[in-house]
Design an enzyme around this catalytic site. Structure first.
Site, short mmCIF file in Angstrom:
data_model
loop_
_atom_site.label_atom_id
_atom_site.label_comp_id
_atom_site.label_asym_id
_atom_site.label_seq_id
_atom_site.Cartn_x
_atom_site.Cartn_y
_atom_site.Cartn_z
N HIS A 1 4.86 0.18 0.04
CA HIS A 1 5.56 -0.64 1.02
C HIS A 1 4.62 -1.70 1.59
O HIS A 1 3.41 -1.56 1.52
CB HIS A 1 6.12 0.23 2.15
CG HIS A 1 5.09 1.03 2.89
ND1 HIS A 1 4.49 2.14 2.35
CD2 HIS A 1 4.55 0.87 4.12
CE1 HIS A 1 3.64 2.66 3.22
NE2 HIS A 1 3.64 1.89 4.30
N GLU B 1 4.99 8.38 6.71
CA GLU B 1 4.63 7.45 7.78
C GLU B 1 5.82 7.21 8.69
O GLU B 1 6.91 6.86 8.22
CB GLU B 1 4.17 6.11 7.19
CG GLU B 1 3.89 5.04 8.21
CD GLU B 1 3.48 3.72 7.59
OE1 GLU B 1 3.48 2.71 8.31
OE2 GLU B 1 3.15 3.67 6.38
N HIS C 1 0.84 -1.19 0.00
CA HIS C 1 0.00 0.00 0.00
C HIS C 1 0.88 1.25 0.00
O HIS C 1 2.10 1.15 0.11
CB HIS C 1 -0.91 0.00 1.24
CG HIS C 1 -0.16 0.12 2.53
ND1 HIS C 1 0.55 -0.92 3.08
CD2 HIS C 1 0.02 1.18 3.37
CE1 HIS C 1 1.13 -0.52 4.19
NE2 HIS C 1 0.83 0.75 4.40
N HIS D 1 0.59 5.75 1.17
CA HIS D 1 -0.19 6.80 1.83
C HIS D 1 -0.07 8.08 1.01
O HIS D 1 1.02 8.64 0.89
CB HIS D 1 0.31 7.03 3.26
CG HIS D 1 0.29 5.78 4.08
ND1 HIS D 1 -0.87 5.31 4.67
CD2 HIS D 1 1.26 4.87 4.37
CE1 HIS D 1 -0.59 4.18 5.30
NE2 HIS D 1 0.69 3.89 5.13
N GLU E 1 1.68 3.19 13.49
CA GLU E 1 1.91 4.05 12.33
C GLU E 1 1.43 5.45 12.71
O GLU E 1 0.33 5.60 13.24
CB GLU E 1 1.06 3.61 11.13
CG GLU E 1 1.30 2.22 10.64
CD GLU E 1 0.38 1.83 9.48
OE1 GLU E 1 0.65 0.79 8.87
OE2 GLU E 1 -0.60 2.56 9.19
#
Length: 146
Positions: free
Chosen positions: A84, A45, A38, A40, A98
């Site tokens: 990642h 993160e 996935h 972001h 996270e």
């Protein structure tokens, strides 16, 4: 959100109104599981590994990828928009935090993205059978078996 291979618990401004500059998630990955590939789109993160052992693989632009092992007490970092995944490499639960500098948690999973892109387009670009694409999970399984 609970799954067979683990869970992700999110806290951000949608459930904690005062949280206007930080979002977070506690992730548990059971042995044999992984946090799906996935990225972001809204923030970098930061990760803090609480228990267990894992390995994160990070994909950068071009044919660049790097894998790093993590254990309890380690800190990880993923720049915004880099793909990642994290897999549990131990025999106990991998638990990590996270943290994002954002008012909301956002991620895009590879399987969800591919499952909601026209199958003919995905099949043509990746040279795979559209029948295989139809088998991709459509429920965004954040944690799944390896």
């Amino acid at each position: 959100m609970k799954f067979k291979s683990g869970e992700v618990r999110v806290i951000d401004s949608s459930s904690f109104k005062i949280s206007t500059t930080i979002a977070a998630a506690i992730v548990t990955v059971r042995p044999g599981g992984m946090r799906e590939l996935h990225w972001h789109p809204n923030a970098d993160e930061w990760q803090y590994f609480i228990t267990g052992e894992g390995q994160m693989t990070l994909f950068n632009t071009g044919p660049k990828a790097v894998s790093q092992n993590f254990r309890a007490g380690d800190i990880g970092y993923v720049p915004k928009n880099l793909g990642h995944y994290i897999r549990n490499t131990g025999n106990t639960d991998l638990v990590y935090l996270e943290v994002f500098r954002s008012s909301y948690f956002a991620d895009i999973s590879l399987s969800d993205w591919l499952a909601h892109t026209p199958p003919a387009l995905v099949g043509q670009h990746f040279n795979i059978d559209p029948a295989l694409i139809a088998q991709l999970p459509r429920n965004k399984p954040l944690v799944m078996p390896v």
